[in-house]
Scaffold this active site. Structure first.
Site, mmCIF file in Angstrom:
data_model
loop_
_atom_site.group_PDB
_atom_site.id
_atom_site.type_symbol
_atom_site.label_atom_id
_atom_site.label_comp_id
_atom_site.label_asym_id
_atom_site.label_seq_id
_atom_site.Cartn_x
_atom_site.Cartn_y
_atom_site.Cartn_z
ATOM 1 N N LYS A 1 0.872 -1.187 0.000
ATOM 2 C CA LYS A 1 0.000 0.000 0.000
ATOM 3 C C LYS A 1 0.900 1.226 0.000
ATOM 4 O O LYS A 1 1.405 1.637 1.040
ATOM 5 C CB LYS A 1 -0.879 -0.032 1.259
ATOM 6 C CG LYS A 1 -2.209 0.681 1.138
ATOM 7 C CD LYS A 1 -2.151 2.163 0.863
ATOM 8 C CE LYS A 1 -1.980 3.053 2.064
ATOM 9 N NZ LYS A 1 -1.779 4.471 1.653
ATOM 10 N N GLY B 1 6.438 4.952 8.343
ATOM 11 C CA GLY B 1 5.642 6.171 8.324
ATOM 12 C C GLY B 1 5.743 6.882 9.653
ATOM 13 O O GLY B 1 6.706 6.699 10.400
ATOM 14 N N GLU C 1 8.586 1.140 11.371
ATOM 15 C CA GLU C 1 9.710 2.077 11.172
ATOM 16 C C GLU C 1 9.088 3.457 11.186
ATOM 17 O O GLU C 1 8.392 3.827 10.244
ATOM 18 C CB GLU C 1 10.390 1.835 9.819
ATOM 19 C CG GLU C 1 11.031 0.477 9.647
ATOM 20 C CD GLU C 1 12.356 0.350 10.361
ATOM 21 O OE1 GLU C 1 12.847 1.353 10.903
ATOM 22 O OE2 GLU C 1 12.880 -0.771 10.406
ATOM 23 N N CYS D 1 13.612 10.407 7.402
ATOM 24 C CA CYS D 1 13.354 10.007 8.792
ATOM 25 C C CYS D 1 14.580 10.213 9.664
ATOM 26 O O CYS D 1 14.464 10.500 10.847
ATOM 27 C CB CYS D 1 12.888 8.560 8.843
ATOM 28 S SG CYS D 1 14.030 7.432 8.034
ATOM 29 N N GLU E 1 8.923 16.226 14.847
ATOM 30 C CA GLU E 1 9.510 15.937 13.541
ATOM 31 C C GLU E 1 8.890 16.879 12.512
ATOM 32 O O GLU E 1 7.684 16.833 12.268
ATOM 33 C CB GLU E 1 9.218 14.475 13.173
ATOM 34 C CG GLU E 1 9.883 14.073 11.883
ATOM 35 C CD GLU E 1 9.581 12.627 11.512
ATOM 36 O OE1 GLU E 1 8.418 12.207 11.633
ATOM 37 O OE2 GLU E 1 10.512 11.930 11.092
HETATM 38 P P1 NAD Z 1 2.142 8.559 7.449
HETATM 39 O O1 NAD Z 1 2.240 7.850 8.732
HETATM 40 O O2 NAD Z 1 1.229 9.708 7.318
HETATM 41 O O3 NAD Z 1 1.736 7.550 6.288
HETATM 42 C C1 NAD Z 1 2.463 6.366 6.045
HETATM 43 C C2 NAD Z 1 1.559 5.372 5.345
HETATM 44 O O4 NAD Z 1 0.518 5.011 6.239
HETATM 45 C C3 NAD Z 1 0.888 5.922 4.085
HETATM 46 O O5 NAD Z 1 0.840 4.910 3.108
HETATM 47 C C4 NAD Z 1 -0.506 6.248 4.589
HETATM 48 O O6 NAD Z 1 -1.494 6.213 3.579
HETATM 49 C C5 NAD Z 1 -0.729 5.131 5.587
HETATM 50 N N1 NAD Z 1 -1.772 5.412 6.582
HETATM 51 C C6 NAD Z 1 -2.181 6.619 7.037
HETATM 52 N N2 NAD Z 1 -3.190 6.459 7.924
HETATM 53 C C7 NAD Z 1 -3.417 5.131 8.029
HETATM 54 C C8 NAD Z 1 -4.334 4.342 8.796
HETATM 55 N N3 NAD Z 1 -5.217 4.899 9.610
HETATM 56 N N4 NAD Z 1 -4.273 2.995 8.668
HETATM 57 C C9 NAD Z 1 -3.376 2.416 7.862
HETATM 58 N N5 NAD Z 1 -2.502 3.114 7.091
HETATM 59 C C10 NAD Z 1 -2.513 4.457 7.187
HETATM 60 O O7 NAD Z 1 3.639 8.970 7.090
HETATM 61 P P2 NAD Z 1 4.132 9.798 5.831
HETATM 62 O O8 NAD Z 1 3.752 11.227 6.042
HETATM 63 O O9 NAD Z 1 3.725 9.113 4.573
HETATM 64 O O10 NAD Z 1 5.715 9.632 5.925
HETATM 65 C C11 NAD Z 1 6.496 10.408 6.739
HETATM 66 C C12 NAD Z 1 6.848 9.671 8.002
HETATM 67 O O11 NAD Z 1 7.524 8.464 7.689
HETATM 68 C C13 NAD Z 1 7.792 10.439 8.892
HETATM 69 O O12 NAD Z 1 7.349 10.365 10.215
HETATM 70 C C14 NAD Z 1 9.112 9.693 8.734
HETATM 71 O O13 NAD Z 1 9.976 9.810 9.822
HETATM 72 C C15 NAD Z 1 8.650 8.305 8.545
HETATM 73 N N6 NAD Z 1 9.693 7.503 7.924
HETATM 74 C C16 NAD Z 1 10.346 6.582 8.701
HETATM 75 C C17 NAD Z 1 11.361 5.816 8.152
HETATM 76 C C18 NAD Z 1 12.087 4.782 8.969
HETATM 77 O O14 NAD Z 1 12.687 3.910 8.376
HETATM 78 N N7 NAD Z 1 12.040 4.833 10.287
HETATM 79 C C19 NAD Z 1 11.704 5.972 6.811
HETATM 80 C C20 NAD Z 1 11.022 6.912 6.051
HETATM 81 C C21 NAD Z 1 10.007 7.669 6.625
#
Ligand code: NAD
Length: 497
Positions: A191, A244, A267, A302, A401
């Site tokens: 997804k 995310g 992550e 991240c 963040e």
């Molecule tokens: P997000 O949490 O908003 O979204 C991530 C994913 O989750 C997307 O595909 C989104 O559609 C999905 N999602 C959102 N709500 C959901 C729900 N209720 N149920 C299931 N899925 C849902 O994050 P983002 O804005 O896409 O990405 C940025 C974040 O990702 C930052 O916090 C960053 O630090 C983190 N990140 C972490 C790493 C790591 O390896 N630790 C790497 C890259 C990014």
């Protein structure tokens, strides 16, 4: 071959055929309800494609397909060596289609084309290749049993994996999951973020072209609260692997508890400290690195080095060096190979970043460079790399963040104070230490509560070492052989002899 120019990339973009439909059971299909959302480029606001907006019905169908494929054994019970060969072909196809994938990534989420081509695509193919290479070299165990017993300790694929990924490195984050998930024999539903679905959709076809059977890799684009949630609460998904935000990561733990207790591997976010001691051997290198650590990928990383902790005795000199270094990071057209800072992923994210800049002012931090939206006339979403000095670790810009190019500079007086400030965060993803004193480097690294610590560099790493977070940065690890733990169940089989 001549490197491609801005006009080459523009003409490739004009000819690009973009697939926006979901990919299920080896074919592109519309969402069951035939709903779509518009995919708009942050580069200049251009319309890219209508993308299938999948929901619970699509999730249910894809889970059935994935389960049937898993149970049929066409992939899950195929020999490790044959899985390896398909994974290697898949990695090769990613490389062979690098220009198209890089272009999709840049148009979709605004990162510089040179990074998409030279970092994202090669790291993605590397993750697939490395995991494929590993799978016929991982052995199971024989337990230390009594003479009349044989105890086998084996790892089995877990079944149906739902991988939910973010928009900052859409292809790379997907492939960090797909590598070990597919190599282990699972069936996967990927997804992608609604902000960056295009490369995930494209590589699904490449996986089938590589010989990975239909139904093993399915891709459902759509919103988190619809199709993402539907996968996370589904009773027949065995594990969720997620990259995310921490906010959504916590939500996934709840969904698991409320449904089938599926495994949840997270992550999540970061607010990483980059600690520069006065005795660092090369302050120029540290300054160049500090600038890159906040400006690369528009700070949408991240592990961005978003808190720069500097020893007081060198603060003014060092900050001047970082400001100078950051002047080399200027927002520009992401399709121009010379550009090193692109557009933020969308207007919402740009407004988030600008609101944090406002919060920095309001809390009394001093802006020393940047702080403005730029290139507004392009229709894109660009923000200058920004530094705040005089930040206290309690301020919002030091605790939350931002996920944009905004650096908070915090001053310290001793090793103990540096460690205490560094660890004063809900996050624990990464940290860096700059010093010429090897004992100080090691002792500080040991004291830092972070999944990755870099010494005299920032952001080192490849597939050989695990990557993930302490504290609210997550659990489990991507990359390295440790990643396979997430995609397998451990079984003990006792045989009476
Ligand atoms: P997000 O949490 O908003 O979204 C991530 C994913 O989750 C997307 O595909 C989104 O559609 C999905 N999602 C959102 N709500 C959901 C729900 N209720 N149920 C299931 N899925 C849902 O994050 P983002 O804005 O896409 O990405 C940025 C974040 O990702 C930052 O916090 C960053 O630090 C983190 N990140 C972490 C790493 C790591 O390896 N630790 C790497 C890259 C990014």
């Amino acid at each position: 071959m001549q490197p491609l120019t801005l006009s080459d990339w523009e003409s490739k973009a004009a000819q690009l055929k973009i697939e926006g439909r979901a990919f299920v059971n080896g074919a592109y299909v519309s969402a069951a309800a035939d709903t779509v959302f518009e995919c708009i480029s942050p580069v200049d606001g251009r319309f890219l494609a209508n993308v299938a907006s999948c929901d619970a019905a699509d999730a249910d169908h894809a889970v059935k397909v994935a389960r049937a494929t898993f149970d049929a054994g066409v992939w899950s019970r195929s020999s490790p060596v044959s899985r390896k060969q398909a994974m290697l072909r898949f990695a090769d196809l990613l490389d062979q289609n690098a220009e198209e994938l890089a272009l999709l990534e840049t148009l979709d989420m605004g990162k510089p084309i040179s990074d998409a081509l030279n970092v994202d695509v090669p790291c993605a193919s590397d993750a697939i290749r490395w995991s494929g290479e590993a799978i016929d070299k991982i052995y199971d165990e024989v337990a230390a049993t009594p003479h009349d017993q044989l105890g086998l300790v084996t790892r089995e694929p877990i079944g149906v994996v739902a991988a939910i990924v973010p928009w900052n490195f859409p292809l790379m984050m997907a492939c960090w999951k797909l590598g070990p998930a597919l190599a282990s024999g699972n069936s996967v539903i990927l997804k992608p973020s609604e902000k960056s679905p295009l490369t995930a959709l494209r590589i699904a076809q490449l996986a089938v072209d590589a010989g990975i059977p239909a139904g093993v890799l399915n891709v459902l684009p759509g919103y988190g609260h619809t199709v993402g949630k539907a996968l996370a609460v589904h009773m027949d998904v065995d594990t969720i692997v997620f990259t995310g935000s921490t906010r959504i990561a916590k939500q996934l733990l709840i969904y698991s508890g409320e449904s089938n207790m599926k495994r949840v591997w997270l992550e999540a976010g970061g607010k990483s400290p980059n600690i520069v001691f006065a005795d660092a051997a090369d302050l120029h290198a540290a300054a160049e690195s500090a600038a890159a650590a906040i400006a690369f990928n528009q700070g949408e990383v991240c592990t961005a080095g978003s808190r720069l902790l500097v020893e007081r005795s060198i603060k003014d000199t060092f900050l001047a060096m970082v400001i100078e270094a950051l002047k080399g990071w200027t927002p520009g057209n992401p399709l121009d190979p010379e550009t090193n800072v692109g557009a933020l992923v969308d207007t919402q994210q740009m407004n988030n970043v600008l609101a944090y800049i406002e919060a920095g002012h309001k809390d009394g931090a001093q802006l020393v460079i940047g702080g403005e939206r730029v290139l507004q006339e392009t229709g894109g979403t660009y923000v200058q790399p920004t530094i705040f000095d005089g930040v206290s670790n309690a301020m919002r810009i030091a605790q939350e963040e931002i996920f944009g190019p905004v650096l908070s500079v915090i001053t310290f007086d001793s090793v103990e104070e540096a460690i205490s400030i560094a660890n004063d965060s809900q996050y624990g993803l990464a940290a860096a230490v700059w010093t010429a004193d090897i004992s100080k480097a090691h002792l500080t690294a040991k004291a830092l509560r972070a999944g990755s610590v870099w010494i005299n560099q920032y952001d080192g790493g490849d597939m050989t070492a695990p990557f993930g977070g302490f504290k609210q940065s997550g659990n489990g690890r991507d990359k390295s052989l440790h990643a396979f733990d997430k995609y397998t169940e451990l079984k003990a089989t006792w045989i009476k002899l």
